[in-house]
Design an enzyme around this catalytic site. Sequence first.
Site, PDB file in Angstrom:
ATOM      1  N   PHE A   1       2.572  11.586   1.560  1.00 48.13           N
ATOM      2  CA  PHE A   1       1.970  10.351   1.053  1.00 48.13           C
ATOM      3  C   PHE A   1       2.540   9.120   1.736  1.00 48.13           C
ATOM      4  O   PHE A   1       2.092   8.010   1.509  1.00 48.13           O
ATOM      5  CB  PHE A   1       2.205  10.224  -0.462  1.00 48.13           C
ATOM      6  CG  PHE A   1       3.576   9.705  -0.771  1.00 48.13           C
ATOM      7  CD1 PHE A   1       3.784   8.345  -1.011  1.00 48.13           C
ATOM      8  CD2 PHE A   1       4.676  10.539  -0.786  1.00 48.13           C
ATOM      9  CE1 PHE A   1       5.063   7.861  -1.268  1.00 48.13           C
ATOM     10  CE2 PHE A   1       5.947  10.059  -1.042  1.00 48.13           C
ATOM     11  CZ  PHE A   1       6.152   8.715  -1.286  1.00 48.13           C
TER      12      PHE A   1
ATOM     13  N   ARG B   1      -8.594   3.854   4.150  1.00 41.42           N
ATOM     14  CA  ARG B   1      -9.642   4.014   3.138  1.00 41.42           C
ATOM     15  C   ARG B   1      -9.544   2.928   2.057  1.00 41.42           C
ATOM     16  O   ARG B   1     -10.566   2.450   1.551  1.00 41.42           O
ATOM     17  CB  ARG B   1      -9.505   5.405   2.517  1.00 41.42           C
ATOM     18  CG  ARG B   1     -10.775   5.926   1.888  1.00 41.42           C
ATOM     19  CD  ARG B   1     -10.605   7.387   1.507  1.00 41.42           C
ATOM     20  NE  ARG B   1     -11.530   7.747   0.463  1.00 41.42           N
ATOM     21  CZ  ARG B   1     -12.781   8.118   0.691  1.00 41.42           C
ATOM     22  NH1 ARG B   1     -13.239   8.191   1.911  1.00 41.42           N
ATOM     23  NH2 ARG B   1     -13.570   8.446  -0.317  1.00 41.42           N
ATOM     24  N   GLY B   2      -8.319   2.527   1.745  1.00 43.21           N
ATOM     25  CA  GLY B   2      -8.121   1.497   0.728  1.00 43.21           C
ATOM     26  C   GLY B   2      -8.793   0.179   1.082  1.00 43.21           C
ATOM     27  O   GLY B   2      -9.222  -0.578   0.204  1.00 43.21           O
ATOM     28  N   GLU B   3      -8.895  -0.090   2.374  1.00 41.49           N
ATOM     29  CA  GLU B   3      -9.522  -1.329   2.841  1.00 41.49           C
ATOM     30  C   GLU B   3     -11.007  -1.355   2.458  1.00 41.49           C
ATOM     31  O   GLU B   3     -11.553  -2.388   2.062  1.00 41.49           O
ATOM     32  CB  GLU B   3      -9.368  -1.405   4.360  1.00 41.49           C
ATOM     33  CG  GLU B   3      -9.773  -2.708   4.997  1.00 41.49           C
ATOM     34  CD  GLU B   3      -8.648  -3.728   4.957  1.00 41.49           C
ATOM     35  OE1 GLU B   3      -8.911  -4.878   5.299  1.00 41.49           O
ATOM     36  OE2 GLU B   3      -7.506  -3.368   4.566  1.00 41.49           O
TER      37      GLU B   3
ATOM     38  N   SER C   1       0.825  -1.216   0.000  1.00 49.63           N
ATOM     39  CA  SER C   1       0.000   0.000   0.000  1.00 49.63           C
ATOM     40  C   SER C   1       0.855   1.261   0.000  1.00 49.63           C
ATOM     41  O   SER C   1       0.346   2.343  -0.286  1.00 49.63           O
ATOM     42  CB  SER C   1      -0.915   0.000   1.219  1.00 49.63           C
ATOM     43  OG  SER C   1      -0.129   0.058   2.403  1.00 49.63           O
ATOM     44  N   HIS C   2       2.138   1.154   0.324  1.00 53.79           N
ATOM     45  CA  HIS C   2       3.021   2.312   0.263  1.00 53.79           C
ATOM     46  C   HIS C   2       4.178   2.084  -0.702  1.00 53.79           C
ATOM     47  O   HIS C   2       5.240   2.664  -0.560  1.00 53.79           O
ATOM     48  CB  HIS C   2       3.545   2.686   1.661  1.00 53.79           C
ATOM     49  CG  HIS C   2       2.504   3.362   2.493  1.00 53.79           C
ATOM     50  ND1 HIS C   2       1.605   2.665   3.254  1.00 53.79           N
ATOM     51  CD2 HIS C   2       2.194   4.668   2.651  1.00 53.79           C
ATOM     52  CE1 HIS C   2       0.798   3.516   3.864  1.00 53.79           C
ATOM     53  NE2 HIS C   2       1.126   4.734   3.521  1.00 53.79           N
TER      54      HIS C   2
ATOM     55  N   HIS D   1     -14.757   6.167  21.341  1.00 56.58           N
ATOM     56  CA  HIS D   1     -14.473   7.557  21.744  1.00 56.58           C
ATOM     57  C   HIS D   1     -12.999   7.752  22.082  1.00 56.58           C
ATOM     58  O   HIS D   1     -12.472   8.860  21.966  1.00 56.58           O
ATOM     59  CB  HIS D   1     -15.375   7.976  22.910  1.00 56.58           C
ATOM     60  CG  HIS D   1     -15.021   7.341  24.219  1.00 56.58           C
ATOM     61  ND1 HIS D   1     -15.431   6.083  24.569  1.00 56.58           N
ATOM     62  CD2 HIS D   1     -14.265   7.784  25.256  1.00 56.58           C
ATOM     63  CE1 HIS D   1     -14.954   5.790  25.773  1.00 56.58           C
ATOM     64  NE2 HIS D   1     -14.238   6.799  26.209  1.00 56.58           N
ATOM     65  N   LYS D   2     -12.293   6.675  22.470  1.00 56.55           N
ATOM     66  CA  LYS D   2     -10.869   6.827  22.800  1.00 56.55           C
ATOM     67  C   LYS D   2     -10.045   7.087  21.540  1.00 56.55           C
ATOM     68  O   LYS D   2      -9.189   7.985  21.515  1.00 56.55           O
ATOM     69  CB  LYS D   2     -10.360   5.582  23.541  1.00 56.55           C
ATOM     70  CG  LYS D   2     -11.038   5.365  24.887  1.00 56.55           C
ATOM     71  CD  LYS D   2     -10.528   4.130  25.627  1.00 56.55           C
ATOM     72  CE  LYS D   2     -11.295   3.951  26.939  1.00 56.55           C
ATOM     73  NZ  LYS D   2     -10.803   2.795  27.736  1.00 56.55           N
TER      74      LYS D   2
END
Lengths: 339, 339
Positions: free
Chosen positions: B120, B185-187, B46-47, B228-229
Amino acid sequence: MSHELVSVAALTERVEAIFVKAGFSADHAATLGRAIVAGERDGCKSHGVYRIAGCLRTLEAGKVVPDADPVVAEPDGAIIRVDAKGGFSNLAFARGLPVLAEQARKSGLAALVINDCVHFAALWPEIEDITAEGLAGMAMCPSYATVAPVGGTEPLLGTNPFAFGWPREGKNPYVFDFATSVVARGEIELYRRAGDPLPEGWALDADGKPTTSPEAALDGAMLPFGGHKGSAISTMIELLAGALIGDFTSDKALEWLGTTTIAPRHGELILAFDPERFAGGRADPRATAEAFIGAIEGQGARLPGQRRFAARAEALRDGIPLTKAELDELDRLEKEGAA
Amino acid sequence: MSHELVSVAALTERVEAIFVKAGFSADHAATLGRAIVAGERDGCKSHGVYRIAGCLRTLEAGKVVPDADPVVAEPDGAIIRVDAKGGFSNLAFARGLPVLAEQARKSGLAALVINDCVHFAALWPEIEDITAEGLAGMAMCPSYATVAPVGGTEPLLGTNPFAFGWPREGKNPYVFDFATSVVARGEIELYRRAGDPLPEGWALDADGKPTTSPEAALDGAMLPFGGHKGSAISTMIELLAGALIGDFTSDKALEWLGTTTIAPRHGELILAFDPERFAGGRADPRATAEAFIGAIEGQGARLPGQRRFAARAEALRDGIPLTKAELDELDRLEKEGAA
């Protein structure tokens, strides 16, 4: 539940007197009293009057020095070190705070390292003291080992609280303070008393298997919040607020204490950031933050700490509501000390 | 899937050449190439090569300065500021790193502030550069607004990565680096392509209602990890690595860019801690950390980053496995640049 309203000043006086009678120095009694009353004032019963007995039991067990005189060392670069000398952390923090704030203004960023303290308090009162100086703050500390790392089977991590605050002019600061375990240990105790099963994913039994039984969980281990991410953050806290500062990690804290029923001894790490220095004359950090925090509220999301601030406003206006049981507990502590 | 093994040196040469041909300065091409190849080498596809086209599209959109010459200011107290001048963050970090390390050794704690960079990359390569200096590191940055705060309804937070590392002598460092959203987001895109529903709790639709539809989620908002954490930690990142440093929060970054399809512009905050200075001659911080990390492994829990280190060892020994599609993409980028 019926309750009586007690003023902040009156409750503070009673709580301080209990600590003095138990043998704490006046300085410790004052900072302990302030922490306990802050809990009650803000509706955080888990850090209120209920904690006094635990503090006294810690003293009776010989695990806290009641008249420790914390020493703030000369700043070593951006690091301010306070040797708590085995006393409760609250006084050590109070003595270190002005030096931390001064150093943060001087170098933009500074760290307060508290060593050899005994810890029972929430971190948000300390964070609020930092935001009151116009600084942003981050605080963390280990605890005793009651939480298994994700993928593990046994208690190793503490409930390791992580807290952060951002100063807001003329408003309550943005403050959060939470355990990095799914829940605090007391929450599991509440399920046990109610006879209810725990939600999935909260705990492991003594064999390291997932359990929904509160009893099995109390014999086993809690789990971190947020899966492997929360587990990683909790591990970071062990490394930064334990190993880095030359102090106990949560397993060593438990080993030293031998029980989870009194307050643990370890260190604490607090960072303070000066927004003016960090922004360096670029966009106004306070205005940017206000716009962002406003956008959170604008879409109906609640800021952390709002329940505390609401309770505080009521308590300062009307007094702190104490139940009959809490008032009886104060009476008993005044007469007998810890049970 | 069939693949070809390419050496780190050979892949680096090809990737650098693509960036140079596209118009990036040699320094930028080198640091971009290093980041992309680190992704491929460590099995973080992914990177990896997949990101090159996005970098080139960012340039074509006029949203990154390809020959920006980042300037490292004189340390202001514990703060090292690098003005990236609208270029990719990688070169700005590389220039700031030695000054950060020197300042961390001098004052025990130091902060690297990168302003006006285009971002990026994953944060773990930077964290590893810090641990290679024998320092502990913490890094964070905003992104563009794609995540709703818990209790909210609309994108406001970024996926806001949070990374930490601890140096280990003769061993791979302890390093984690994760998005503070439930997933990247890619997931969600992968679920969409597979036609599978999302797990509960990942996303909201455009009306702010919980959804398990990947399409609705992509039109709506992702949620933070850990309830919430996680939402609080993500907000802290906006305040510290956005407002504090006089730079964009994620909503402003999105507003400035107008799209999530190219790399966002904002700032980054990196803290470096010197263990020797923080421990102040008390317990050996490295030994304490090794005992603790050993106890994590000893109960069968996996340390973060182990998959990356394993892939790296293989890649350094045998070469980086690239698929036919990835090799074709490199060929295409060499000939045509971005699509």
